[in-house]
Design a protein around this motif. Sequence first.
Motif, PDB file in Angstrom:
ATOM      1  N   PRO A  61      27.398  54.711  72.568  1.00 13.74           N
ATOM      2  CA  PRO A  61      26.444  55.116  71.523  1.00 13.74           C
ATOM      3  C   PRO A  61      27.058  56.018  70.461  1.00 13.74           C
ATOM      4  CG  PRO A  61      25.462  55.351  73.705  1.00 13.74           C
ATOM      5  CD  PRO A  61      26.918  55.088  73.917  1.00 13.74           C
ATOM      6  N   ASN A  65      24.651  53.118  67.088  1.00 11.23           N
ATOM      7  CA  ASN A  65      23.366  53.774  67.351  1.00 11.23           C
ATOM      8  C   ASN A  65      22.485  53.623  66.120  1.00 11.23           C
ATOM      9  OD1 ASN A  65      23.911  56.142  65.490  1.00 11.23           O
ATOM     10  ND2 ASN A  65      25.570  56.434  66.959  1.00 11.23           N
ATOM     11  N   THR A  67      18.013  53.554  65.003  1.00 14.53           N
ATOM     12  CA  THR A  67      16.872  52.653  65.098  1.00 14.53           C
ATOM     13  C   THR A  67      17.073  51.429  64.204  1.00 14.53           C
ATOM     14  OG1 THR A  67      15.365  54.494  65.563  1.00 14.53           O
ATOM     15  CG2 THR A  67      14.382  52.455  64.748  1.00 14.53           C
ATOM     16  N   GLY A 137      19.631  59.284  77.513  1.00 12.54           N
ATOM     17  CA  GLY A 137      20.469  60.119  76.660  1.00 12.54           C
ATOM     18  C   GLY A 137      21.221  61.158  77.484  1.00 12.54           C
ATOM     19  N   ASP A 145      23.675  60.339  71.359  1.00 11.11           N
ATOM     20  CA  ASP A 145      22.528  59.863  72.140  1.00 11.11           C
ATOM     21  C   ASP A 145      22.049  61.004  73.023  1.00 11.11           C
ATOM     22  OD1 ASP A 145      20.558  58.322  73.246  1.00 11.11           O
ATOM     23  OD2 ASP A 145      21.878  57.134  74.511  1.00 11.11           O
ATOM     24  N   THR A 149      17.372  56.466  74.077  1.00 13.31           N
ATOM     25  CA  THR A 149      17.281  55.247  73.287  1.00 13.31           C
ATOM     26  C   THR A 149      16.540  54.158  74.049  1.00 13.31           C
ATOM     27  OG1 THR A 149      19.440  55.764  72.292  1.00 13.31           O
ATOM     28  CG2 THR A 149      18.624  53.516  72.020  1.00 13.31           C
ATOM     29  N   TYR A 151      16.388  50.130  74.149  1.00 17.37           N
ATOM     30  CA  TYR A 151      17.104  48.937  73.716  1.00 17.37           C
ATOM     31  C   TYR A 151      16.281  47.693  74.040  1.00 17.37           C
ATOM     32  CZ  TYR A 151      21.268  51.977  73.700  1.00 17.37           C
ATOM     33  OH  TYR A 151      22.174  52.984  73.470  1.00 17.37           O
ATOM     34  N   VAL A 169      18.488  48.223  68.871  1.00 19.82           N
ATOM     35  CA  VAL A 169      17.931  49.543  69.162  1.00 19.82           C
ATOM     36  C   VAL A 169      16.491  49.548  68.676  1.00 19.82           C
ATOM     37  CG1 VAL A 169      18.101  52.018  68.752  1.00 19.82           C
ATOM     38  CG2 VAL A 169      20.185  50.646  68.977  1.00 19.82           C
ATOM     39  N   TYR A 171      14.244  51.866  69.454  1.00 16.04           N
ATOM     40  CA  TYR A 171      13.919  53.251  69.071  1.00 16.04           C
ATOM     41  C   TYR A 171      15.080  54.150  69.459  1.00 16.04           C
ATOM     42  CZ  TYR A 171      11.543  57.750  68.658  1.00 16.04           C
ATOM     43  OH  TYR A 171      11.203  59.030  68.287  1.00 16.04           O
ATOM     44  N   ASP A 172      15.597  54.883  68.486  1.00 17.16           N
ATOM     45  CA  ASP A 172      16.631  55.879  68.725  1.00 17.16           C
ATOM     46  C   ASP A 172      16.003  57.249  68.565  1.00 17.16           C
ATOM     47  OD1 ASP A 172      18.798  57.669  68.579  1.00 17.16           O
ATOM     48  OD2 ASP A 172      20.119  56.149  67.741  1.00 17.16           O
ATOM     49  N   ASP A 174      17.366  60.122  68.504  1.00 16.93           N
ATOM     50  CA  ASP A 174      18.118  61.068  67.686  1.00 16.93           C
ATOM     51  C   ASP A 174      17.794  60.956  66.212  1.00 16.93           C
ATOM     52  OD1 ASP A 174      20.551  62.491  69.418  1.00 16.93           O
ATOM     53  OD2 ASP A 174      19.777  60.657  70.294  1.00 16.93           O
ATOM     54  N   ASP A 175      17.377  59.781  65.742  1.00 15.78           N
ATOM     55  CA  ASP A 175      16.932  59.684  64.345  1.00 15.78           C
ATOM     56  C   ASP A 175      15.405  59.598  64.266  1.00 15.78           C
ATOM     57  OD1 ASP A 175      16.175  57.012  64.817  1.00 15.78           O
ATOM     58  OD2 ASP A 175      17.930  56.175  63.831  1.00 15.78           O
TER      59      ASP A 175
END
Length: 412
Positions: A61, A65, A67, A137, A145, A149, A151, A169, A171-172, A174-175
């Motif tokens: 990641p 990485n 979204t 994560g 990450d 996340t 996937y 991805v 949903y990430d 971290d963003d």
Amino acid sequence: MPDPGNSEKVAILIGDNTQGAPLYSYIGDENYFGDGSFLVRNGLAYGKLYVWVSNDGFASPQDWNGTGARTSGSFVEIEHYNPFEAGNAGYDELGFATQARQYELAFAGACAFSFSRQEDVATNPDRPNEVIMASTGRQELYPADSWGTLYKIVVNLSNLNNITANISVLYDGDDAGAGAFSHPDEGLRSPDNLDWADNGFIYVQEDRSITAFGSISGQEASIWEVNPYSGSMKRVSMVNRAAHLLEGQFDPNPSDIGNWETSGIIDVSGLVNGRNVLAINVQGHSINGGNIATEGLVEGGQILIMTGPNENAGNPSSASLLENGAASATDSQFFAYPNPVIDFMTLEYPRTAENTTAIIEVFDVQGKLIASEHATAKSTLQRIDLSTLTSGTYIVSLRIGDERYTTPFVKK
């Protein structure tokens, strides 16, 4: 379990549940030895083990990485069993590779992608080759990450000698879902156990794996309902630390957000007519005293039942969104990104003969045609302008000759 398309085979997608681990697939031969035993009958006694390798050379990641990010790859076989190595370094007395040896074969040998910590996988009940996977994560291992996340994996098992999988991805953390939430702590955090329910939605639990869990939102561990196509989500329940404890039990640190974890979830709607029903496990890590102390238990726990109205009419799959046949089901070879989209979207599809006409159409969720355009499909990419669409959920369709590819998307 993905569908191998062969009644004599069994296919299993495996999350390792340890940090820095590959994604495995196992293909077994059912009743290989013909002795009728449980393991042999179900294809678990003889089979091959594979690890997923990114076609783009991504290793972890840290370098892939975000979204909406997508990549493709193949499952590469590793020699997890060699009877001639039985008892030698890296193998047990039966000839099976130790965990350390499997990692060596996966990473040094096959250059497999290393996920932060895969916690759970679940298959789409309507399309078993679509799989959702949660990775909680690991901030100390992969800082990119830290919040976890989700996937989405589309496995292609049409050729068991060349198993491929496209991974996106969904949903990430971290963003914060590409800015869908104001802060990572306001959205889905440390996704843990999950299930792809019969109503088409994914239900995901949180298990604190980052120290900042709850520091901004003040929210306890929660369960989220996720649309597997648009990525939109909402919190549907949350741990209540004021819950009744048995006689003598106590929680010495009730303000430690996330110390009670919802750690198991199963959709059992098929057992109850007309309702969506989830069976949920909760671990109260900080509960002590009472029968926990007298019986030598480690911590307290509860099993809960959460119910809701039957929402099958709201199934988010593209097949149900387009009831009047305006488009076909999502195809694993077709990608539309970014999703959600602001202005411009790129369509990626299989290579075709030059000068073939591509017809691009956009529908609303009732199947009404909103826009269309023609293009020359002489490459594998088309860029379309969606800036005039109002916010909402739509379906984009690409027709090339007799082939049609579709996928839902969200316009911000």
